[in-house]
Design an enzyme around this catalytic site. Structure first.
Site, PDB file in Angstrom:
ATOM      1  N   GLY A  13       0.840  -1.188   0.000  1.00 48.25           N
ATOM      2  CA  GLY A  13       0.000   0.000   0.000  1.00 48.25           C
ATOM      3  C   GLY A  13       0.877   1.241   0.000  1.00 48.25           C
TER       4      GLY A  13
ATOM      5  N   MET B 103       1.757   3.124   2.448  1.00 46.74           N
ATOM      6  CA  MET B 103       2.686   3.311   3.565  1.00 46.74           C
ATOM      7  C   MET B 103       3.257   2.015   4.107  1.00 46.74           C
ATOM      8  SD  MET B 103       0.178   4.200   6.753  1.00 46.74           S
ATOM      9  CE  MET B 103      -0.894   2.948   7.451  1.00 46.74           C
TER      10      MET B 103
ATOM     11  N   ASP C  87     -11.199   5.139   5.907  1.00 44.55           N
ATOM     12  CA  ASP C  87     -10.593   4.807   4.616  1.00 44.55           C
ATOM     13  C   ASP C  87     -11.299   3.610   3.982  1.00 44.55           C
ATOM     14  OD1 ASP C  87      -8.836   5.188   2.525  1.00 44.55           O
ATOM     15  OD2 ASP C  87      -7.212   4.048   3.435  1.00 44.55           O
TER      16      ASP C  87
END
Length: 203
Positions: free
Chosen positions: A19, A21, A133
């Site tokens: 992803g 991060m 999210d």
């Protein structure tokens, strides 16, 4: 990173996802003799101490959620400069991949999946945790058609941090509620707004 052992018990095998991060590995918990997924923060974020502290707090809060439609968090730890989260390993694919392969999806399938996601969000909201999210990439679909939400609480750690390239971390802003896009405080309804967009995308 593969074949490395974290905390003397988590043996990393193969990279299974990435992803904005973090990178996700399949691993084996040698203590409990089971396979798990381990999410490891990318090196560019390890020097942001405010973010790391928030990341750990939110991950630990999310670990308190026990629901059949939410991916379980088993452990949160650090070894040297490696910050990681140990999670339930889900055999299946992301909803985003599912949509690419099968979209537009049938009404009954969309309704069934949406009800499962909504049930998970409702449980989290009752426990005072907002996902922030909700998007197809953060929903796993098992081989038997069960939806399980992942990354609970992680987005809050990001949104509270001092990281400047926030857009690339959280991902697509297409699923954000208007107040979230403006950087304003969000409530439970922000998750429902995002779920509505996911539902539309499935259809």
């Amino acid at each position: 990173m593969s074949n490395k052992v974290l905390a003397g018990r988590y043996e990393l095998f193969e990279r299974i996802g990435e992803g904005g991060m973090s990178v996700v590995y399949k691993a084996k918990d040698k203590l409990l003799n089971r396979f798990v997924a381990i999410k490891i923060l990318k090196p560019e974020f390890i020097n942001d101490h405010k973010f790391i502290d928030s990341f750990r707090r939110e991950s630990q809060a999310a670990a308190s959620l026990s629901h059949p439609k939410i991916v379980n968090i088993y452990d949160v730890g650090r070894e040297g400069n490696i910050h990681y989260i140990v999670m339930e390993l889900i055999e299946g694919k992301t909803l985003s991949d599912y949509i690419k392969e099968q979209g537009p999806m049938s009404y009954p399938k969309v309704i069934a999946l949406s009800k499962q996601i909504a049930a998970a969000l409702s449980f989290a909201h009752k426990n005072h945790i907002i996902h922030r999210d909700v998007k197809p990439h953060n929903v796993m679909i098992t081989p038997n058609g069960t939806a399980k939400i992942t990354d609970f609480g992680i987005a809050k750690a990001v949104s509270n941090s001092t990281i400047t390239n926030i857009g690339s971390i959280i991902g697509s802003v297409h699923y954000f509620s208007p107040e979230q896009a403006k950087g304003q405080p969000v409530a439970n309804n922000a998750d429902l707004y995002s779920l509505g967009i996911v539902l539309y995308e499935m259809l």
